[in-house]
Design a protein around this motif. Structure first.
Motif, PDB file in Angstrom:
ATOM      1  N   ALA A 124      -4.737 -13.554   6.963  1.00 27.03           N
ATOM      2  CA  ALA A 124      -4.038 -13.172   5.614  1.00 27.03           C
ATOM      3  C   ALA A 124      -4.246 -11.514   5.292  1.00 27.03           C
ATOM      4  O   ALA A 124      -3.299 -10.924   5.102  1.00 27.03           O
ATOM      5  CB  ALA A 124      -4.449 -13.892   4.334  1.00 27.03           C
ATOM      6  N   ASP A 125      -5.510 -11.306   5.485  1.00 25.26           N
ATOM      7  CA  ASP A 125      -5.873  -9.558   5.476  1.00 25.26           C
ATOM      8  C   ASP A 125      -4.948  -8.826   6.509  1.00 25.26           C
ATOM      9  O   ASP A 125      -4.219  -7.943   5.903  1.00 25.26           O
ATOM     10  CB  ASP A 125      -7.426  -9.338   5.635  1.00 25.26           C
ATOM     11  N   ALA A 126      -4.865  -9.426   7.769  1.00 24.11           N
ATOM     12  CA  ALA A 126      -4.156  -8.615   8.672  1.00 24.11           C
ATOM     13  C   ALA A 126      -2.587  -8.726   8.247  1.00 24.11           C
ATOM     14  O   ALA A 126      -1.944  -7.621   8.536  1.00 24.11           O
ATOM     15  CB  ALA A 126      -4.308  -9.118   9.994  1.00 24.11           C
ATOM     16  N   THR A 127      -2.021  -9.801   7.834  1.00 27.48           N
ATOM     17  CA  THR A 127      -0.827  -9.511   7.690  1.00 27.48           C
ATOM     18  C   THR A 127      -0.284  -8.886   6.492  1.00 27.48           C
ATOM     19  O   THR A 127       0.564  -8.059   6.709  1.00 27.48           O
ATOM     20  CB  THR A 127      -0.482 -11.360   7.217  1.00 27.48           C
ATOM     21  N   PHE A 128      -1.135  -9.027   5.393  1.00 23.77           N
ATOM     22  CA  PHE A 128      -0.742  -8.043   4.146  1.00 23.77           C
ATOM     23  C   PHE A 128      -0.964  -6.453   4.740  1.00 23.77           C
ATOM     24  O   PHE A 128      -0.320  -5.615   4.242  1.00 23.77           O
ATOM     25  CB  PHE A 128      -1.671  -8.546   3.022  1.00 23.77           C
ATOM     26  N   ARG A 129      -2.259  -6.356   5.273  1.00 25.25           N
ATOM     27  CA  ARG A 129      -2.371  -4.639   5.603  1.00 25.25           C
ATOM     28  C   ARG A 129      -1.257  -4.297   6.664  1.00 25.25           C
ATOM     29  O   ARG A 129      -0.846  -3.286   6.558  1.00 25.25           O
ATOM     30  CB  ARG A 129      -3.730  -4.842   6.657  1.00 25.25           C
ATOM     31  N   LEU A 130      -0.741  -5.300   7.459  1.00 22.94           N
ATOM     32  CA  LEU A 130       0.406  -4.632   8.569  1.00 22.94           C
ATOM     33  C   LEU A 130       1.477  -4.260   7.573  1.00 22.94           C
ATOM     34  O   LEU A 130       2.160  -3.401   7.764  1.00 22.94           O
ATOM     35  CB  LEU A 130       0.653  -5.992   9.588  1.00 22.94           C
ATOM     36  N   ALA A 131       1.841  -5.313   6.575  1.00 19.39           N
ATOM     37  CA  ALA A 131       3.110  -5.192   5.794  1.00 19.39           C
ATOM     38  C   ALA A 131       2.790  -3.679   4.805  1.00 19.39           C
ATOM     39  O   ALA A 131       3.487  -2.857   4.511  1.00 19.39           O
ATOM     40  CB  ALA A 131       3.130  -6.025   4.877  1.00 19.39           C
ATOM     41  N   GLU A 132       1.320  -3.611   4.355  1.00 17.79           N
ATOM     42  CA  GLU A 132       1.211  -2.502   3.573  1.00 17.79           C
ATOM     43  C   GLU A 132       1.291  -1.120   4.548  1.00 17.79           C
ATOM     44  O   GLU A 132       1.479  -0.099   3.998  1.00 17.79           O
ATOM     45  CB  GLU A 132      -0.354  -2.650   3.269  1.00 17.79           C
ATOM     46  N   THR A 133       0.881  -1.004   5.768  1.00 15.28           N
ATOM     47  CA  THR A 133       1.220   0.053   6.552  1.00 15.28           C
ATOM     48  C   THR A 133       2.427   0.387   6.862  1.00 15.28           C
ATOM     49  O   THR A 133       2.828   1.416   6.787  1.00 15.28           O
ATOM     50  CB  THR A 133       0.445  -0.501   8.144  1.00 15.28           C
ATOM     51  N   VAL A 134       3.389  -0.602   6.841  1.00 15.45           N
ATOM     52  CA  VAL A 134       4.807  -0.350   7.040  1.00 15.45           C
ATOM     53  C   VAL A 134       5.314   0.196   5.859  1.00 15.45           C
ATOM     54  O   VAL A 134       6.125   1.070   5.848  1.00 15.45           O
ATOM     55  CB  VAL A 134       5.397  -1.803   7.252  1.00 15.45           C
ATOM     56  N   LEU A 135       4.768  -0.338   4.534  1.00 12.60           N
ATOM     57  CA  LEU A 135       5.408   0.289   3.246  1.00 12.60           C
ATOM     58  C   LEU A 135       4.690   1.736   3.127  1.00 12.60           C
ATOM     59  O   LEU A 135       5.439   2.502   2.683  1.00 12.60           O
ATOM     60  CB  LEU A 135       4.788  -0.592   2.072  1.00 12.60           C
ATOM     61  N   PHE A 136       3.625   2.111   3.611  1.00 15.32           N
ATOM     62  CA  PHE A 136       3.138   3.241   3.517  1.00 15.32           C
ATOM     63  C   PHE A 136       4.191   4.376   4.195  1.00 15.32           C
ATOM     64  O   PHE A 136       4.099   5.561   3.715  1.00 15.32           O
ATOM     65  CB  PHE A 136       1.684   3.382   4.327  1.00 15.32           C
ATOM     66  N   GLY A 137       4.538   3.917   5.542  1.00 22.83           N
ATOM     67  CA  GLY A 137       5.268   4.812   6.020  1.00 22.83           C
ATOM     68  C   GLY A 137       6.706   4.891   5.758  1.00 22.83           C
ATOM     69  O   GLY A 137       7.318   5.983   5.469  1.00 22.83           O
ATOM     70  N   ILE A 138       7.399   3.858   5.007  1.00 21.94           N
ATOM     71  CA  ILE A 138       8.406   3.850   4.092  1.00 21.94           C
ATOM     72  C   ILE A 138       8.409   4.942   3.072  1.00 21.94           C
ATOM     73  O   ILE A 138       9.178   5.897   2.602  1.00 21.94           O
ATOM     74  CB  ILE A 138       8.943   2.697   3.848  1.00 21.94           C
ATOM     75  N   ALA A 139       6.905   4.857   2.273  1.00 17.24           N
ATOM     76  CA  ALA A 139       6.984   5.654   1.020  1.00 17.24           C
ATOM     77  C   ALA A 139       7.075   7.246   1.405  1.00 17.24           C
ATOM     78  O   ALA A 139       7.355   8.047   0.773  1.00 17.24           O
ATOM     79  CB  ALA A 139       5.664   5.140   0.219  1.00 17.24           C
ATOM     80  N   GLU A 140       6.266   7.270   2.565  1.00 18.92           N
ATOM     81  CA  GLU A 140       6.170   8.723   3.002  1.00 18.92           C
ATOM     82  C   GLU A 140       7.534   9.355   3.342  1.00 18.92           C
ATOM     83  O   GLU A 140       7.907  10.343   3.002  1.00 18.92           O
ATOM     84  CB  GLU A 140       5.333   8.839   4.186  1.00 18.92           C
ATOM     85  N   ARG A 141       8.455   8.502   3.889  1.00 22.56           N
ATOM     86  CA  ARG A 141       9.845   8.958   4.278  1.00 22.56           C
ATOM     87  C   ARG A 141      10.561   9.131   2.719  1.00 22.56           C
ATOM     88  O   ARG A 141      11.536  10.066   2.898  1.00 22.56           O
ATOM     89  CB  ARG A 141      10.391   7.948   5.021  1.00 22.56           C
ATOM     90  N   LEU A 142      10.008   8.492   1.628  1.00 26.28           N
ATOM     91  CA  LEU A 142      11.032   8.556   0.332  1.00 26.28           C
ATOM     92  C   LEU A 142      10.393   9.522  -0.604  1.00 26.28           C
ATOM     93  O   LEU A 142      10.587   9.683  -1.530  1.00 26.28           O
ATOM     94  CB  LEU A 142      11.262   7.407  -0.039  1.00 26.28           C
ATOM     95  N   GLN A 143       9.300  10.101  -0.003  1.00 26.74           N
ATOM     96  CA  GLN A 143       8.520  11.205  -0.741  1.00 26.74           C
ATOM     97  C   GLN A 143       9.458  12.245  -1.179  1.00 26.74           C
ATOM     98  O   GLN A 143       9.990  13.026  -0.271  1.00 26.74           O
ATOM     99  CB  GLN A 143       7.154  11.838  -0.252  1.00 26.74           C
ATOM    100  N   GLY A 144       9.366  12.562  -2.390  1.00 30.56           N
ATOM    101  CA  GLY A 144      10.170  13.788  -3.115  1.00 30.56           C
ATOM    102  C   GLY A 144      11.298  13.416  -3.753  1.00 30.56           C
ATOM    103  O   GLY A 144      11.828  14.142  -4.619  1.00 30.56           O
TER     104      GLY A 144
END
Length: 1002
Positions: free
Chosen positions: A58-78
């Protein structure tokens, strides 16, 4: 008296039988109950392992999703996203969703809750998610941390989903929207179906607040159900993060043995349960079978015992009746005989009638031995109607035998002896009746006297003793059987003792073999690494690799030395070497060894030495350092965050002593803590708190056992205090002498100097790599070395050339070192007195004793340390020891945490892992550029550092992640950044090099 003895025997037999049966029942009940406990423990352990695996999944699944979200948030920064940007982002999210099996969908909502980007082919029209709880959470909460929702119904598919979401914000910090990733509950449940928990087991994933996120078997109507009132959440989870227990399911009411574990990152709890019926089915079947066998055995024993007691009691009654009858009828007989003599003519018929009715056999003769009266009982015993023979013909007529079957001499028969005036008591013999059957009889005889004392005849009383004899024979057989079983048990015990001795011998042989086979190649590994590090023109990368080789060899040597140290302790061959030393220098050296690992884990390590503690001590500082290193390494190993603290105080009862002191040294950590019921196992050899600790943290299980033995040698004691989950304190006391004036100031480094007296040394070694290594080390300080490859050549060499010293290997082809040493000592030549030093990997206590017995003067263990070799050579050359300082130690840098990396590799696969580390390499190439570093803008640097912390730590690059976290804190606190920036830049370059190596290796 005989009747009383037999009665006592029958009562003892009943008591003994009752005790034996009770013991059998008790032992069987204890065995079955113990086996049940073992089965339950195994079931709970299996359930706990599954729960931990599910928590990691579960931790790995949610961490993987969180990593993907982190990348998306970085692209939308600003903020202010163009339609083209959102369209391109939707295509990227669709591609990422197809590559990630565990992520069902990716979505972006603006500040009003409208869908603006999605991994779906088409964004639903008119759907607004502003009313969702996770959306309201991010809108109200300025934190950029990921958020895990409770299970909800998807508005696009209607399926149960769990959302991992992050907040989007404008440059001014205001709320800009939400980016979310969905995890399909049914898909996650399918992944849980690979765990074997039986047909009636259950696996569940729950929030820390007690709501069901997923369950296997899947029950759609139970998703989101609140079970916070169950004992798991009310009693167990508040006190511990993982454990086992027996729980009754609030869903189906079934009792199960379960294990639970809390995920390390996200606030979820994994629960795995195995049905009590299935877990104990095998035990119940076994218990019923063994109970049936026990019932049959007890029934047979009871039947045998009842029969034996019945026979004994019959004999008891017969003995009692016989004793009464004998006494009564003896008196009657004497009275009747007296009356017969006085009134012979008138009372003869009456006397005969009385005697004929007696239950005991009676035979009467006249003075010359003719039988005058035989009653009915006596005739039945002999198997005849009448008995009319004389005593001398009695044996021939009725075939009399002794009790053991030999013919009975006629003149020794009781009746014949009574006719001659003798009294006979309780004689036994055998009678063979006319029909061929035999009976055992017992009888007494005495003369018959008249009133004047003259003998007028004799009387014999007899009874059938066959039944009693059979009972005695049964008792003898039983005693023989018991004696045989005792002998068998004795032989089994002797065999067990022999097997134990053989096992002990096998253990010694195994340790000897293991020591030699491991230490011999380690000699080359560590030795050549030291020589390589001595090269001044060695490149930085090559020096790093050589240093890692030496560190890995030293770590393996530590495991071997733990085993050998414990072997020496068991053999009683460990001695303490007292010498003056400075306590502050020893503590500083010890802390510097563990500080590197503590820093990589972001732990604070500190020491507190009391003012009353003397700095100058006399004792074995090497053993003290060994104990402290073991306790400090354990503290750092089992502590994930916080502090490791070493405190040293002087005990009050020893503070007044002028020449000695007792110190108390305590290592306190803020780690995982130790349950009270498991602390007793800590100081046992090859023992750890439990199997999971061993798998997670490693170790031989000997360290604390060795510490305990060494502390006892120092007249001290060792113990542990712990309070779950707030860490532990390992403390010990030790006695030291005081002597500030004896301490010689120490220097950090000593220059390499030539030997005080160059020696001509014969090296006896068969392996070329060890020859070259020893020659290089010794010739570097001026010694002259000759080399031979076996013991026979060594004997010839010492006779042909005068050597100052012989370094002798033990295991060689042809003649070994011990045999060669014996021959050298027996030579009629001056070489028989040459110092011979064993240089070998065989360093167990019994092996060292063999070296001494063969005539060797000393020994050096492989892999050898240069200082030890130089000191030993100088000692036997008769000059002061001149040691060479070891090369400056370099704390190995942990670029990549292999445990985290391998765990992620198992979860996502090699292809996805290469893609993820490639993405990190791209990010690192863009982060911390020269312009950013030159500007030293704290806000920009903190932002850059924050973006790297999660991604680097997620993939196992712990050093870079930790340095970035320190940089972010330093930027926010306004501290100086120059030194820290240099460290981050260096770590960044090392990670890029490591990623390139990983790519090439793949």
């Amino acid at each position: 008296m005989r009747a009383l003895a037999i009665g006592y025997l029958s009562r003892r037999l009943v008591l003994l039988g009752t005790i034996i049966c009770s013991m059998l029942v008790g032992l069987e009940a204890w065995h079955e109950w113990d086996q049940r406990a073992v089965d339950i423990q195994q079931t709970e352990t299996a359930a706990l392992n599954v729960a931990r695996a599910v928590a990691r999944e579960a931790d790995a699944t949610f961490r993987l999703a969180e990593t993907v979200l982190f990348g998306i948030a970085e692209r939308l920064q600003g903020g202010r996203w163009s339609p083209q940007t959102l369209a391109q982002l939707s295509r990227s999210m669709a591609t990422a969703t197809r590559a990630l099996d565990s992520v069902g969908g990716l979505f972006v909502y603006d500040a009003e809750g409208h869908w603006i980007a999605s991994s779906l082919d088409q964004i639903p029209l008119g759907v607004n998610n502003a009313d969702r709880a996770y959306f309201q959470y991010h809108k109200a909460n300025p934190s950029l941390a990921p958020h895990l929702s409770e299970p909800i119904r998807s508005r696009s598919s209607g399926a149960w989903i769990i959302l991992v979401s992050r907040r989007l914000q404008n440059p001014d910090g205001s709320f800009a929207g939400v980016v979310a990733a969905t995890v399909d509950v049914e898909h996650f449940v399918e992944r849980l179906s690979g765990f074997d928990i039986g047909s009636d087991g259950a696996i569940a994933l729950l929030t820390r607040e007690g709501r069901i996120l997923a369950r296997q078997p899947f029950l759609g109507d139970q998703i989101g159900r609140d079970v916070s009132a169950s004992p798991l959440f009310t009693k167990d989870l508040p006190n511990r993060s993982s454990g086992v227990g027996r729980y009754v399911s609030p869903i189906d009411g079934s009792a199960r043995f379960a294990g639970f574990a809390t995920a390390s990152v996200f606030p979820v709890v994994a629960y795995a349960a195995i049905s009590e019926q299935e877990a104990l089915a095998s035990w119940r079947a076994s218990a019923l079978g063994r109970a049936a066998i026990l019932v049959v055995l007890l029934t047979a024993l009871a039947a045998l015992g009842l029969r034996l007691v019945r026979d004994v009691r019959q004999r008891e009654r017969a003995e009692a009746e016989l004793a009464q009858s004998e006494e009564r009828y003896r008196a009657v007989t004497e009275a009747q005989l007296r009356e017969a003599r006085a009134y012979a003519d008138s009372t003869t018929a009456t006397s005969v009638a009385i005697l004929a009715q007696l239950a005991e056999g009676v035979i009467v003769t006249d003075a010359v031995g003719r039988i005058t009266l035989v009653n009915k009982a006596a005739a039945e015993i002999h198997g005849v109607a009448r008995l009319d023979v004389e005593p001398d013909a009695y044996s021939d007529s009725y075939h009399l035998y002794t009790e053991d079957g030999r013919p009975h001499p006629p003149l020794d028969l009781p009746l014949a002896r009574a006719v001659k005036g003798q009294k006979v008591r309780s004689a036994r013999w055998r009678v063979r009746r006319p029909d061929g059957t035999e009976v055992l009889v017992i009888g007494s005889a005495q003369p018959l006297l008249d009133q004047a004392g003259a003998q007028i005849g004799a009387v014999l009383t007899v009874r059938d003793d066959t039944a009693r004899d059979a009972a005695e024979k049964s008792l003898r057989d039983l005693n023989a059987s018991l004696a045989q079983r005792v002998a068998e048990r004795t032989r089994e015990a002797e065999t067990a003792r022999e097997l134990a001795e053989a096992a002990s011998q096998a253990k010694s042989e195994f340790l000897a073999s293991m020591s030699h086979e491991i230490r011999t190649p380690l000699n080359g590994v560590i030795g050549y690494a030291d020589l390589l590090l001595d090269e001044e023109d060695l490149g930085s990368t090559a020096r790093q690799h050589a240093d890692r080789i030496r560190s890995a060899g030293a770590a393996l040597l530590t495991v071997v030395n733990d085993i050998l140290d414990f072997s020496k302790i068991e053999a009683g061959q460990v001695e303490l070497y007292a010498q003056p030393f400075r306590l502050d220098s020893l503590i500083d050296n010890t802390l510097s060894i563990v500080r590197g690992l503590a820093t990589s884990k972001r732990l604070i390590i500190e020491a507190d030495i009391g003012e009353e503690v003397p700095n100058g001590l006399i004792g074995d500082q090497d053993r003290l350092r060994q104990i402290l290193l073991n306790l400090l390494n354990n503290a750092v190993k089992f502590t994930h965050a916080g502090t490791v603290r070493l405190a040293i105080t002087c005990l009050a009862d020893a503070a007044d002593a002028a020449d000695a002191t007792i110190l108390r040294l305590a290592v306190t950590d803020t780690g995982i803590g130790i349950p009270e019921e498991k602390r007793a196992r800590l100081f046992q050899r090859f023992s750890q708190v439990d199997g999971s600790i061993q798998r997670t943290f490693g170790g031989t299980g000997l360290g604390l056992a060795i510490c305990k033995s060494l502390v006892e040698l120092m007249d001290g004691e060792i113990g542990v205090e712990s309070a779950l989950p707030h860490g532990s304190t390992f403390w010990f006391t030790a006695r030291f002498g005081c002597g500030d004036s004896l301490i010689v100031p120490q220097t950090l480094e000593a220059p390499r100097v030539p030997a005080a007296r160059p020696a001509h040394i014969l090296l006896v070694e068969d392996l070329e790599i060890n020859q070259e290594l020893a020659r290089s080390v010794l010739e570097a300080v001026g010694h002259r070395i000759d080399v031979v490859e076996n013991g026979a050549d060594a004997i010839q060499a010492v006779q042909a050339t005068r050597y100052d010293l012989v370094l002798m290997d033990i295991q060689m082809p042809g003649m070994d070192g011990i045999t060669a040493t014996r021959h050298i000592r027996e030579l009629d030549h001056p070489a028989n007195r040459i110092p011979i030093i064993a240089m070998t990997a065989n360093v167990l206590p019994q092996q060292v004793s063999q070296f001494r017995a063969a005539g060797m003067n000393d020994h050096i263990g492989k892999p050898f340390k240069r200082d030890e070799v130089f000191a030993t050579v100088e000692r036997w050359m008769g000059e002061p020891t001149m040691s060479m300082a070891a090369a400056p130690s370099v704390t190995p840098r942990l670029v990549l945490d292999r445990e985290i990396y391998e765990e992620m590799l198992d979860l996502v696969g090699a292809e996805k892992m290469l893609r993820l580390i490639g993405d990190l390499a791209v990010q690192l190439a863009e982060r911390f550029g020269h312009a950013c570093l030159r500007s030293q803008d704290p806000h920009r640097l903190a932002s850059e550092a924050h973006k790297v912390i999660s991604a680097a730590g997620f993939l196992g690059f712990s050093e870079l992640s930790g340095l970035c976290a320190e940089l972010e804190d330093a930027c926010k606190a306004g501290r100086d950044l120059d030194a820290l920036l240099e460290q981050v830049q260096t770590a960044r370059q090392h990670v890029l090099e490591e990623i390139e190596q990983l790519r090439q290796a793949a």
